[in-house]
Design a protein around this motif. Sequence first.
Motif, PDB file in Angstrom:
ATOM      1  N   ASP A  88       0.823  -1.209   0.000  1.00  0.00           N
ATOM      2  CA  ASP A  88       0.000   0.000   0.000  1.00  0.00           C
ATOM      3  C   ASP A  88       0.862   1.265   0.000  1.00  0.00           C
ATOM      4  O   ASP A  88       1.571   1.555   0.964  1.00  0.00           O
ATOM      5  N   ALA A  89       0.769   2.017  -1.101  1.00  0.00           N
ATOM      6  CA  ALA A  89       1.654   3.175  -1.285  1.00  0.00           C
ATOM      7  C   ALA A  89       1.519   4.185  -0.145  1.00  0.00           C
ATOM      8  O   ALA A  89       2.510   4.766   0.310  1.00  0.00           O
ATOM      9  N   TRP A  90       0.304   4.379   0.309  1.00  0.00           N
ATOM     10  CA  TRP A  90       0.094   5.360   1.373  1.00  0.00           C
ATOM     11  C   TRP A  90       0.710   4.878   2.696  1.00  0.00           C
ATOM     12  O   TRP A  90       1.351   5.655   3.411  1.00  0.00           O
ATOM     13  N   ASN A  91       0.544   3.602   2.983  1.00  0.00           N
ATOM     14  CA  ASN A  91       1.207   3.045   4.176  1.00  0.00           C
ATOM     15  C   ASN A  91       2.714   3.199   4.083  1.00  0.00           C
ATOM     16  O   ASN A  91       3.371   3.524   5.073  1.00  0.00           O
ATOM     17  N   GLU A 155      -5.747   8.745   8.259  1.00  0.00           N
ATOM     18  CA  GLU A 155      -6.298   7.600   7.547  1.00  0.00           C
ATOM     19  C   GLU A 155      -5.878   7.663   6.088  1.00  0.00           C
ATOM     20  O   GLU A 155      -5.460   8.712   5.603  1.00  0.00           O
ATOM     21  N   GLU A 156      -6.059   6.561   5.416  1.00  0.00           N
ATOM     22  CA  GLU A 156      -5.670   6.495   4.009  1.00  0.00           C
ATOM     23  C   GLU A 156      -6.284   7.603   3.167  1.00  0.00           C
ATOM     24  O   GLU A 156      -5.622   8.181   2.321  1.00  0.00           O
ATOM     25  N   ASN A 157      -7.523   7.933   3.453  1.00  0.00           N
ATOM     26  CA  ASN A 157      -8.199   8.897   2.584  1.00  0.00           C
ATOM     27  C   ASN A 157      -7.778  10.342   2.822  1.00  0.00           C
ATOM     28  O   ASN A 157      -8.193  11.233   2.128  1.00  0.00           O
ATOM     29  N   TRP A 158      -6.938  10.564   3.825  1.00  0.00           N
ATOM     30  CA  TRP A 158      -6.511  11.936   4.113  1.00  0.00           C
ATOM     31  C   TRP A 158      -5.777  12.532   2.926  1.00  0.00           C
ATOM     32  O   TRP A 158      -6.118  13.597   2.435  1.00  0.00           O
ATOM     33  N   PHE A 159      -4.799  11.797   2.460  1.00  0.00           N
ATOM     34  CA  PHE A 159      -4.001  12.345   1.366  1.00  0.00           C
ATOM     35  C   PHE A 159      -4.830  12.471   0.091  1.00  0.00           C
ATOM     36  O   PHE A 159      -4.803  13.486  -0.581  1.00  0.00           O
ATOM     37  N   TRP A 160      -5.539  11.425  -0.201  1.00  0.00           N
ATOM     38  CA  TRP A 160      -6.320  11.405  -1.436  1.00  0.00           C
ATOM     39  C   TRP A 160      -7.525  12.337  -1.309  1.00  0.00           C
ATOM     40  O   TRP A 160      -8.133  12.691  -2.297  1.00  0.00           O
ATOM     41  N   GLY A 161      -7.843  12.689  -0.089  1.00  0.00           N
ATOM     42  CA  GLY A 161      -8.999  13.526   0.165  1.00  0.00           C
ATOM     43  C   GLY A 161      -8.642  14.966   0.377  1.00  0.00           C
ATOM     44  O   GLY A 161      -8.485  15.713  -0.590  1.00  0.00           O
ATOM     45  N   SER A 162      -8.429  15.355   1.616  1.00  0.00           N
ATOM     46  CA  SER A 162      -8.396  16.780   1.933  1.00  0.00           C
ATOM     47  C   SER A 162      -7.237  17.536   1.294  1.00  0.00           C
ATOM     48  O   SER A 162      -7.417  18.618   0.752  1.00  0.00           O
ATOM     49  N   ILE A 163      -6.051  16.964   1.331  1.00  0.00           N
ATOM     50  CA  ILE A 163      -4.915  17.664   0.733  1.00  0.00           C
ATOM     51  C   ILE A 163      -5.142  17.819  -0.764  1.00  0.00           C
ATOM     52  O   ILE A 163      -4.918  18.868  -1.349  1.00  0.00           O
ATOM     53  N   PHE A 164      -5.622  16.761  -1.339  1.00  0.00           N
ATOM     54  CA  PHE A 164      -5.869  16.748  -2.761  1.00  0.00           C
ATOM     55  C   PHE A 164      -6.825  17.870  -3.143  1.00  0.00           C
ATOM     56  O   PHE A 164      -6.581  18.621  -4.077  1.00  0.00           O
ATOM     57  N   LYS A 165      -7.874  18.008  -2.369  1.00  0.00           N
ATOM     58  CA  LYS A 165      -8.840  19.079  -2.638  1.00  0.00           C
ATOM     59  C   LYS A 165      -8.193  20.442  -2.441  1.00  0.00           C
ATOM     60  O   LYS A 165      -8.326  21.337  -3.262  1.00  0.00           O
ATOM     61  N   LEU A 166      -7.483  20.557  -1.351  1.00  0.00           N
ATOM     62  CA  LEU A 166      -6.856  21.839  -1.014  1.00  0.00           C
ATOM     63  C   LEU A 166      -5.985  22.338  -2.161  1.00  0.00           C
ATOM     64  O   LEU A 166      -5.911  23.527  -2.440  1.00  0.00           O
ATOM     65  N   PHE A 167      -5.313  21.427  -2.824  1.00  0.00           N
ATOM     66  CA  PHE A 167      -4.310  21.822  -3.808  1.00  0.00           C
ATOM     67  C   PHE A 167      -4.737  21.609  -5.252  1.00  0.00           C
ATOM     68  O   PHE A 167      -3.910  21.638  -6.139  1.00  0.00           O
ATOM     69  N   LYS A 168      -5.999  21.383  -5.474  1.00  0.00           N
ATOM     70  CA  LYS A 168      -6.373  21.031  -6.864  1.00  0.00           C
ATOM     71  C   LYS A 168      -6.305  22.235  -7.811  1.00  0.00           C
ATOM     72  O   LYS A 168      -6.030  23.351  -7.405  1.00  0.00           O
TER      73      LYS A 168
ATOM     74  N   LYS B 139       0.287   7.273  -8.683  1.00  0.00           N
ATOM     75  CA  LYS B 139      -0.740   8.197  -8.192  1.00  0.00           C
ATOM     76  C   LYS B 139      -0.230   8.992  -7.002  1.00  0.00           C
ATOM     77  O   LYS B 139      -0.453  10.204  -6.901  1.00  0.00           O
ATOM     78  N   LEU B 140       0.458   8.302  -6.116  1.00  0.00           N
ATOM     79  CA  LEU B 140       1.024   8.998  -4.960  1.00  0.00           C
ATOM     80  C   LEU B 140       2.013  10.060  -5.418  1.00  0.00           C
ATOM     81  O   LEU B 140       1.984  11.210  -4.954  1.00  0.00           O
ATOM     82  N   ALA B 141       2.868   9.669  -6.377  1.00  0.00           N
ATOM     83  CA  ALA B 141       3.863  10.615  -6.885  1.00  0.00           C
ATOM     84  C   ALA B 141       3.183  11.822  -7.520  1.00  0.00           C
ATOM     85  O   ALA B 141       3.629  12.962  -7.356  1.00  0.00           O
ATOM     86  N   ALA B 142       2.086  11.589  -8.223  1.00  0.00           N
ATOM     87  CA  ALA B 142       1.358  12.694  -8.853  1.00  0.00           C
ATOM     88  C   ALA B 142       0.814  13.647  -7.800  1.00  0.00           C
ATOM     89  O   ALA B 142       0.829  14.870  -7.977  1.00  0.00           O
ATOM     90  N   ASN B 143       0.372  13.099  -6.684  1.00  0.00           N
ATOM     91  CA  ASN B 143      -0.126  13.952  -5.606  1.00  0.00           C
ATOM     92  C   ASN B 143       0.991  14.738  -4.942  1.00  0.00           C
ATOM     93  O   ASN B 143       0.840  15.925  -4.647  1.00  0.00           O
ATOM     94  N   VAL B 144       2.096  14.074  -4.708  1.00  0.00           N
ATOM     95  CA  VAL B 144       3.246  14.766  -4.132  1.00  0.00           C
ATOM     96  C   VAL B 144       3.679  15.894  -5.066  1.00  0.00           C
ATOM     97  O   VAL B 144       3.950  17.019  -4.640  1.00  0.00           O
ATOM     98  N   ASN B 145       3.694  15.570  -6.345  1.00  0.00           N
ATOM     99  CA  ASN B 145       4.069  16.537  -7.358  1.00  0.00           C
ATOM    100  C   ASN B 145       3.185  17.774  -7.314  1.00  0.00           C
ATOM    101  O   ASN B 145       3.655  18.904  -7.310  1.00  0.00           O
TER     102      ASN B 145
END
Lengths: 168, 168
Positions: A88-91, A155-168, B139-145
């Motif tokens: 798991d990449a996030w782990n 949690e796993e969805n933190w990165f894919w969720g809130s940060i992702f939204k913040l920086f979209k 996908k993780l790398a894209a988010n970090v990017n």
Amino acid sequence: MELAEARLKFIETWGKLGSEWGINRTMAQVHALLLISPEALTTEDVMGTLSISRGNANMTLRDLINWGLVEKQHKAGERKEYFFADKDAWNIARQVARERKKRELDPMMKVLSELSQVRGDDKDANYKTFKTSVTDISKLAANVNKTLDTMIKAEENWFWGSIFKLFK
Amino acid sequence: MELAEARLKFIETWGKLGSEWGINRTMAQVHALLLISPEALTTEDVMGTLSISRGNANMTLRDLINWGLVEKQHKAGERKEYFFADKDAWNIARQVARERKKRELDPMMKVLSELSQVRGDDKDANYKTFKTSVTDISKLAANVNKTLDTMIKAEENWFWGSIFKLFK
DNA sequence: TTAAACTTTCAAAAATAAATGAAAGTATTT
DNA sequence: AAATACTTTCATTTATTTTTGAAAGTTTAA
């Protein structure tokens, strides 16, 4: 590109990335190999695939276990040890963050806070510059630290969720 | 602790941190020295303070300039070159992020996207694991990017402001 | 033009980090 | 208790990275 070729390229790339970030290249390569292996591997598998010695394989696998990226497995009726990586990449990202924080950021913050205690003459330009630089870096480190703590707990969805939204 | 001692400790600590993160220790030490120096220094100052050779000082200073962390200065009526570091912690962090992204993350993402194109048999466990791991890491790398891009573009108050609030 | 002041280069040396592999260690089976 | 199967250690070797310093290069001034 063939799968076999792609697997080698992935191992090579992961190893290069590791070495650029201060992680032993072989360790990163062993990790890469385990990441793309559906089944747990033995020390001999690792030795054979990456052409490394028994001693190296053993120590590298132990390091990966200490980093919390790989675990030992035992198969019923077999004496051999098998090694398996969390895929798991996030782990993985969180675990690396956790370890590097513990090994590097925490000790550095301790030193910085000692250094920011140093007293001197406010008319001394050397003192003023030292104080300002160290204090500034301390503050930045404290923020990085806080961010990492949040990431580690998240949690796993933190990165894919809130940060992702913040920086979209 | 005396200022002189504290300055040495800072240089040593910054150097150690650098080497743990894949940055030449001497380069980090020269950077540290410039960070706590109110005035621009000459090559000879750097050589003397850190006991390094002329060649090493010259190449290291050039590297720091290439990293965008240090700039050359000229003093009126003097032929010697002076070197001065940006002291702003946030600028430094952004600049390091920008360079490492360019040097390491961007090339890695290119390779990962090639690797995620590899075709194979969905019944092949090796293929499935490879595909999943590579795609996930991509996908993780894209988010970090994306996060780094935002950070690089951000104003100083971005870190001290919104992230800080988000994670308090 | 040429000497002086300063900077850059890079082959060789030194320092550091990583890998090897045989021997020692440990646990299991006969 | 001795052989077997496997793992770990670590002194030595090998590979990689970093540093040195003298020579070559460049710019300015006399």
